[in-house]
Scaffold this active site. Structure first.
Site, PDB file in Angstrom:
ATOM      1  N   ASP A  17      72.446 -14.995 -90.146  1.00 21.71           N
ATOM      2  CA  ASP A  17      73.668 -14.790 -90.029  1.00 21.71           C
ATOM      3  C   ASP A  17      74.323 -15.952 -90.213  1.00 21.71           C
ATOM      4  OD1 ASP A  17      76.057 -13.623 -88.323  1.00 21.71           O
ATOM      5  OD2 ASP A  17      75.764 -15.742 -87.322  1.00 21.71           O
ATOM      6  N   LEU A  18      74.005 -17.247 -90.035  1.00 22.80           N
ATOM      7  CA  LEU A  18      74.456 -18.494 -90.427  1.00 22.80           C
ATOM      8  C   LEU A  18      74.609 -18.809 -91.881  1.00 22.80           C
ATOM      9  CD1 LEU A  18      75.650 -21.197 -89.102  1.00 22.80           C
ATOM     10  CD2 LEU A  18      73.566 -22.300 -89.860  1.00 22.80           C
ATOM     11  N   VAL A  87      57.058 -18.438 -92.160  1.00 25.27           N
ATOM     12  CA  VAL A  87      56.675 -19.761 -92.024  1.00 25.27           C
ATOM     13  C   VAL A  87      55.438 -19.869 -91.014  1.00 25.27           C
ATOM     14  CG1 VAL A  87      59.062 -20.804 -92.250  1.00 25.27           C
ATOM     15  CG2 VAL A  87      58.362 -20.078 -89.817  1.00 25.27           C
ATOM     16  N   ASP A 179      75.669 -31.401 -87.080  1.00 31.06           N
ATOM     17  CA  ASP A 179      76.400 -31.168 -85.823  1.00 31.06           C
ATOM     18  C   ASP A 179      77.904 -31.024 -86.640  1.00 31.06           C
ATOM     19  OD1 ASP A 179      78.598 -31.614 -84.141  1.00 31.06           O
ATOM     20  OD2 ASP A 179      77.285 -32.522 -82.563  1.00 31.06           O
ATOM     21  N   HIS A 180      78.206 -29.580 -86.437  1.00 31.86           N
ATOM     22  CA  HIS A 180      79.438 -29.350 -87.491  1.00 31.86           C
ATOM     23  C   HIS A 180      80.493 -29.918 -87.129  1.00 31.86           C
ATOM     24  CE1 HIS A 180      80.102 -26.129 -84.411  1.00 31.86           C
ATOM     25  NE2 HIS A 180      81.423 -25.779 -85.021  1.00 31.86           N
ATOM     26  N   HIS A 242      78.598 -31.950 -79.505  1.00 36.58           N
ATOM     27  CA  HIS A 242      79.740 -32.172 -80.216  1.00 36.58           C
ATOM     28  C   HIS A 242      80.691 -33.026 -79.466  1.00 36.58           C
ATOM     29  CE1 HIS A 242      78.206 -28.650 -82.277  1.00 36.58           C
ATOM     30  NE2 HIS A 242      78.710 -27.686 -81.386  1.00 36.58           N
TER      31      HIS A 242
HETATM   32  P1  NDP Z   1      69.358 -15.386 -87.434  1.00 36.66           P
HETATM   33  O1  NDP Z   1      68.544 -14.745 -86.131  1.00 36.66           O
HETATM   34  O2  NDP Z   1      70.370 -14.469 -88.014  1.00 36.66           O
HETATM   35  O3  NDP Z   1      68.379 -15.487 -88.723  1.00 36.66           O
HETATM   36  C1  NDP Z   1      67.238 -15.941 -88.580  1.00 36.66           C
HETATM   37  C2  NDP Z   1      66.599 -15.951 -90.227  1.00 36.66           C
HETATM   38  O4  NDP Z   1      65.244 -16.464 -89.811  1.00 36.66           O
HETATM   39  C3  NDP Z   1      66.637 -14.622 -90.809  1.00 36.66           C
HETATM   40  O5  NDP Z   1      66.718 -14.879 -92.329  1.00 36.66           O
HETATM   41  C4  NDP Z   1      65.209 -14.113 -90.590  1.00 36.66           C
HETATM   42  O6  NDP Z   1      64.538 -13.339 -91.238  1.00 36.66           O
HETATM   43  C5  NDP Z   1      64.307 -15.630 -90.582  1.00 36.66           C
HETATM   44  N1  NDP Z   1      62.960 -15.697 -89.937  1.00 36.66           N
HETATM   45  C6  NDP Z   1      62.659 -15.480 -88.812  1.00 36.66           C
HETATM   46  N2  NDP Z   1      61.367 -15.544 -88.537  1.00 36.66           N
HETATM   47  C7  NDP Z   1      60.858 -15.926 -89.409  1.00 36.66           C
HETATM   48  C8  NDP Z   1      59.406 -16.373 -90.106  1.00 36.66           C
HETATM   49  N3  NDP Z   1      58.748 -16.369 -89.169  1.00 36.66           N
HETATM   50  N4  NDP Z   1      59.547 -16.912 -91.113  1.00 36.66           N
HETATM   51  C9  NDP Z   1      60.566 -16.883 -92.114  1.00 36.66           C
HETATM   52  N5  NDP Z   1      61.743 -16.549 -91.706  1.00 36.66           N
HETATM   53  C10 NDP Z   1      61.732 -16.034 -90.593  1.00 36.66           C
HETATM   54  O7  NDP Z   1      69.728 -16.698 -87.092  1.00 36.66           O
HETATM   55  P2  NDP Z   1      71.130 -17.590 -87.244  1.00 36.66           P
HETATM   56  O8  NDP Z   1      71.259 -17.538 -88.666  1.00 36.66           O
HETATM   57  O9  NDP Z   1      72.079 -16.993 -86.532  1.00 36.66           O
HETATM   58  O10 NDP Z   1      70.589 -19.129 -86.957  1.00 36.66           O
HETATM   59  C11 NDP Z   1      70.022 -19.852 -87.735  1.00 36.66           C
HETATM   60  C12 NDP Z   1      69.958 -21.349 -87.055  1.00 36.66           C
HETATM   61  O11 NDP Z   1      71.325 -21.808 -87.102  1.00 36.66           O
HETATM   62  C13 NDP Z   1      69.525 -21.421 -85.570  1.00 36.66           C
HETATM   63  O12 NDP Z   1      68.946 -22.900 -85.558  1.00 36.66           O
HETATM   64  C14 NDP Z   1      70.731 -21.429 -84.746  1.00 36.66           C
HETATM   65  O13 NDP Z   1      70.822 -21.987 -83.403  1.00 36.66           O
HETATM   66  C15 NDP Z   1      71.758 -22.117 -85.695  1.00 36.66           C
HETATM   67  N6  NDP Z   1      73.135 -22.046 -85.790  1.00 36.66           N
HETATM   68  C16 NDP Z   1      73.644 -20.647 -85.762  1.00 36.66           C
HETATM   69  C17 NDP Z   1      74.970 -20.527 -85.640  1.00 36.66           C
HETATM   70  C18 NDP Z   1      75.630 -19.112 -86.011  1.00 36.66           C
HETATM   71  O14 NDP Z   1      76.801 -19.043 -85.947  1.00 36.66           O
HETATM   72  N7  NDP Z   1      74.610 -17.858 -86.441  1.00 36.66           N
HETATM   73  C19 NDP Z   1      76.094 -21.354 -85.228  1.00 36.66           C
HETATM   74  C20 NDP Z   1      75.390 -22.627 -85.169  1.00 36.66           C
HETATM   75  C21 NDP Z   1      73.977 -22.910 -85.264  1.00 36.66           C
HETATM   76  P3  NDP Z   1      63.489 -12.360 -91.176  1.00 36.66           P
HETATM   77  O15 NDP Z   1      63.427 -11.839 -89.890  1.00 36.66           O
HETATM   78  O16 NDP Z   1      63.516 -11.277 -92.065  1.00 36.66           O
HETATM   79  O17 NDP Z   1      62.355 -13.189 -91.310  1.00 36.66           O
HETATM   80  C1  BG6 Z   2      78.535 -24.073 -81.465  1.00 39.23           C
HETATM   81  C2  BG6 Z   2      78.572 -23.383 -80.442  1.00 39.23           C
HETATM   82  O1  BG6 Z   2      77.818 -25.119 -81.809  1.00 39.23           O
HETATM   83  O2  BG6 Z   2      80.154 -24.257 -81.570  1.00 39.23           O
HETATM   84  C3  BG6 Z   2      79.235 -22.248 -80.046  1.00 39.23           C
HETATM   85  O3  BG6 Z   2      77.010 -22.918 -80.346  1.00 39.23           O
HETATM   86  C4  BG6 Z   2      80.682 -22.567 -80.030  1.00 39.23           C
HETATM   87  O4  BG6 Z   2      78.889 -21.701 -78.723  1.00 39.23           O
HETATM   88  C5  BG6 Z   2      80.806 -23.255 -81.247  1.00 39.23           C
HETATM   89  O5  BG6 Z   2      81.226 -21.354 -79.892  1.00 39.23           O
HETATM   90  C6  BG6 Z   2      82.200 -23.679 -81.406  1.00 39.23           C
HETATM   91  O6  BG6 Z   2      82.624 -24.243 -82.659  1.00 39.23           O
HETATM   92  P1  BG6 Z   2      84.065 -24.142 -83.249  1.00 39.23           P
HETATM   93  O7  BG6 Z   2      83.869 -25.026 -84.587  1.00 39.23           O
HETATM   94  O8  BG6 Z   2      84.763 -22.700 -83.480  1.00 39.23           O
HETATM   95  O9  BG6 Z   2      84.946 -24.977 -82.292  1.00 39.23           O
END
Ligand code: NDP
Ligand code: BG6
Length: 491
Positions: A17-18, A87, A179-180, A242
Site C-alpha cells: 500500500d505505501l 525475505v 518519520d514523514h 512525530h
Molecule cells: P502492506 O501490507 O500493504 O504491504 C506489504 C508488502 O510486503 C507487500 O508488497 C507484500 O507482498 C510484501 N511482503 C509481505 N511479506 C513478505 C515476505 N515474506 N517477503 C517479501 N515480501 C513480503 O504494507 P504497507 O505498504 O501498508 O506498509 C509497509 C510499511 O510501511 C510498514 O512498516 C508500515 O508500518 C509502514 N507505513 C505504512 C503506511 C501506509 O499508509 N500504508 C503509513 C506509514 C507507514 P506479498 O504479500 O506479495 O509478499
Molecule cells: C501515521 C500514523 O504515521 O501518521 C497514522 O500511523 C496517522 O495513524 C498519520 O493517521 C497522520 O499523518 P498525516 O501526515 O496525515 O498527518
C-alpha cells in the site's frame, strides 16, 4: 546532474500500500523535476509473482495523475523491474545480488544502492542482516543506504534490539529512519522561524515563553488499521515519533551550523534533558482517551477488528518539561488523537504577559492578552502572531490583532510531498530529516513509563465524543497550571 543522484532502489514490499500510494508518486515527482538522474532503476520485491510488465502497469497507475503525458509515465515505469522474493528465504538473496549487479551495470549506477524496507516491522532487522550477509551491498565505493519505515520498535527494549541488528550490517550514517513529519514543509520551517529571526530567537526561552502547545489532530478514526493500531495506540503511533520530533525542533538550542550532524547533536541533547517521569509522574502529567460513539459515528470499540473491551488509547495529552537553562519550568503541552474536531497540525507558542502592565496599573481596563505565535503545519502552512493594540475609539481598551500569513495556492502547489523530499534527502545522503537512533531512544525512554502505567491500569473508556477535542481531563491538565489550549478558542 551529478553522479551522486544515480542509484538503484531496491524496494522490499514493492507491491504494498505505501509503495503504490506514496512512494512511487514521490519518486516520479523527483523524476519529473529532474532531481533524479535519468540513470536510475527500481527493483520491486514481493512474494506474489508479477512480470516486469505487470509491475510497470502498477507503477503507471500509481503515477498517472501526476504525469504530463502517457509517454512520460511509460518512460518512468520502464526503469522498474520486479523480482519474486521472500525475505524469509535466504536462498532468494543470491538472485537479488545478481539482479542488483545486472541493473547496476545496465544503468551505469556506480554501485549506489538504496534499500527501502517497506514491509511489516518484524522484517526490518532480518532484511538488513541478510543484505550484508548475502553480499547484496555494493563493494565498489558506491553508497549503500538503508531506509526503514515506521514503527521503530514498540518500546525502548524492542527498538534497541532492532537497532542493534541494523547496526550489525549498516553504520548509523547509512540508516535513514523515516518519520514523514520531518518531510513536512512547516516542520522544516521551525528552525528557520526560530533562528533566522533575531526578534523571535531572542525571546525563545522561559523568560518570555509561558508555554508551548503542539497539537496533531485527526478527524478520521482507526479506519481499516485496527490490527496495527489496537496494539500501538496514539502514544506509540503519533507521540513517540512525530510529536517528539516536533518538540525537539522547538526545544533544541541553536546548532553550531545548519548541517545534519550539528542539528542531530542539539536534538539529542534536548531530548536527553527531558524530565523523565516515573509512574507517578506519568499519572500526573499524561491523559489518555478513547472515542465513544456519536449520532453519525461508531465508537472505537465497535470498529472492525477492535476488541469490544479494548483499552487502547486513541487520544493522548501530556505535559513535558526540560531540565535546561533555556526552558526552566516552561511546560510543553502535547496532544494527538483520532476522531477529533478537525484534521490539522499546529504549534502555539504562548508568550508571557508584561511583568508590569502599566495600563491596568493606571486604573485602565486594559484587557491585555498573551502574545501567541502559531505555526500552522497542516493542512495549510502558515504563521500567525497575535498581539495587543489599542482599539479604535474614545475610551481606553486594547484588542487583539492577528498578523497572519497563510501560504497561498501557488505556494502550496510547489510544496513537495513529505516522501518526495525525503527521497531527495536520501539520494543526497542528508540525514537531517530522519530520526537518529539517540533521538528515537530518548523518545522511547520518555513514553515507556506512560505506556507501562496504562498497560497495568484500567481506564474509564470511552471518554470523549467524536468531533470534540478530546476528554475533559486534557483541559484540566492545563487548567492546573493556569493555562488553556489555544485551539479551539483561537481557531
Ligand atoms: P502492506 O501490507 O500493504 O504491504 C506489504 C508488502 O510486503 C507487500 O508488497 C507484500 O507482498 C510484501 N511482503 C509481505 N511479506 C513478505 C515476505 N515474506 N517477503 C517479501 N515480501 C513480503 O504494507 P504497507 O505498504 O501498508 O506498509 C509497509 C510499511 O510501511 C510498514 O512498516 C508500515 O508500518 C509502514 N507505513 C505504512 C503506511 C501506509 O499508509 N500504508 C503509513 C506509514 C507507514 P506479498 O504479500 O506479495 O509478499
Ligand atoms: C501515521 C500514523 O504515521 O501518521 C497514522 O500511523 C496517522 O495513524 C498519520 O493517521 C497522520 O499523518 P498525516 O501526515 O496525515 O498527518
Amino acid at each position: 546532474m551529478t553522479n551522486a543522484t544515480r542509484a538503484l532502489f531496491v524496494l522490499f514490499g514493492g507491491t504494498g500500500d505505501l509503495a503504490v500510494r506514496k512512494l512511487y508518486p514521490s519518486i516520479f515527482n523527483l523524476y519529473k523535476k529532474g532531481l533524479l538522474d535519468t540513470k536510475f532503476a527500481l527493483l520491486g520485491l514481493a512474494r506474489k509473482p508479477l512480470s516486469n510488465e505487470e509491475f510497470r502497469e502498477v507503477v503507471k497507475n500509481s503515477v498517472e495523475k501526476h504525469a504530463e503525458s502517457q509517454e512520460q509515465a511509460e518512460e518512468f515505469a520502464s526503469h522498474f523491474y520486479f523480482e519474486v522474493h521472500d525475505v524469509t528465504k535466504a536462498e532468494d538473496y543470491e538472485k537479488l545480488r545478481n539482479n542488483c549487479n545486472e541493473l547496476d551495470e545496465k544503468y551505469d549506477l556506480n554501485g549506489n544502492r538504496v534499500f527501502y524496507v517497506s514491509m511489516a516491522p518484524r522484517f526490518f532487522g532480518m532484511v538488513a542482516n541478510d543484505l550484508k550477509k548475502q553480499r547484496v551491498l555494493s563493494e565498489n565505493g558506491g553508497f549503500n543506504r538503508l531506509v526503514i519505515e515506521k514503527p521503530f520498535g514498540k518500546d525502548y527494549e524492542s527498538a534497541e534490539e532492532l537497532n542493534n541488528s541494523l547496526n550489525a550490517a549498516f553504520d548509523e550514517d547509512q540508516i535513514f529512519r523515516i518519520d514523514h513529519y520531518l518531510g513536512k514543509e512547516m516542520v522544516q520551517d521551525i528552525p528557520v522561524i526560530r533562528f533566522s529571526n533575531p526578534m523571535i530567537n531572542a525571546v525563545w526561552n522561559h523568560n518570555y515563553i509561558e508555554n508551548i502547545q503542539v497539537t496533531l489532530s485527526e478527524s478520521l478514526g482507526v479506519e481499516e488499521r485496527a490490527g496495527y493500531y489496537d496494539t500501538a495506540g496514539a502514544l506509540r503511533d503519533m507521540i513517540q515519533n512525530h510529536t517528539m520530533q516536533i518538540v525537539s525542533l522547538l526545544a533544541m538550542d541553536e546548532p553550531q551550523s545548519f548541517v545534519d550532524q550539528n542539528i542531530r547533536t542539539e536534538k539529542v541533547k534536548v531530548l536527553q534533558s527531558l524530565n523523565f517521569y516515573d509512574e507517578n509522574g506519568a499519572k500526573e502529567n499524561f491523559v489518555r482517551g478513547q472515542y465513544g460513539e456519536s449520532s453519525d459515528s461508531k465508537a472505537y470499540r465497535d470498529e472492525d477488528g477492535v476488541p469490544e473491551d479494548s483499552i487502547n488509547n486513541t487520544y493522548v495529552a501530556g505535559k513535558l518539561t526540560f531540565n535546561t537553562p533555556r526552558w526552566g519550568n516552561t511546560p510543553f503541552y502535547i496532544r494527538s488523537g483520532k476522531k477529533l474536531a478537525d484534521k490539522f497540525t499546529r504549534v502555539d507558542v504562548v508568550f508571557k504577559q508584561p511583568v508590569v502592565d502599566i495600563f491596568s496599573n493606571s486604573g485602565l481596563e486594559s484587557g491585555i492578552t498573551n502574545n501567541v505565535l502559531t505555526i500552522y503545519i497542516d493542512p495549510r502552512g502558515g504563521v500567525s502572531f497575535k498581539m495587543n493594540v489599542k482599539d479604535a475609539g474614545q475610551g481606553f481598551h486594547t484588542e487583539k490583532v492577528d498578523l497572519s500569513y497563510l501560504e497561498n495556492d501557488a505556494r502550496a502547489e510547489v510544496v513537495p510531498e513529505p516522501y518526495e523530499r525525503l527521497f531527495h534527502d536520501i539520494l543526497k545522503g542528508d540525514v537531517t530529516n530522519f530520526a537518529s537512533w539517540q533521538e528515537v531512544a530518548a523518545a522511547w525512554k520518555f513514553v515507556d513509563p506512560v505506556q507501562k502505567l496504562w498497560d497495568t491500569t484500567k481506564p474509564d473508556f470511552p471518554n470523549y465524543t467524536p468531533g470534540t477535542m478530546g476528554p475533559k481531563a486534557a483541559d484540566d491538565l492545563l487548567a492546573r497550571d493556569g493555562h488553556k489550549w489555544v485551539y479551539p478558542e483561537d481557531k
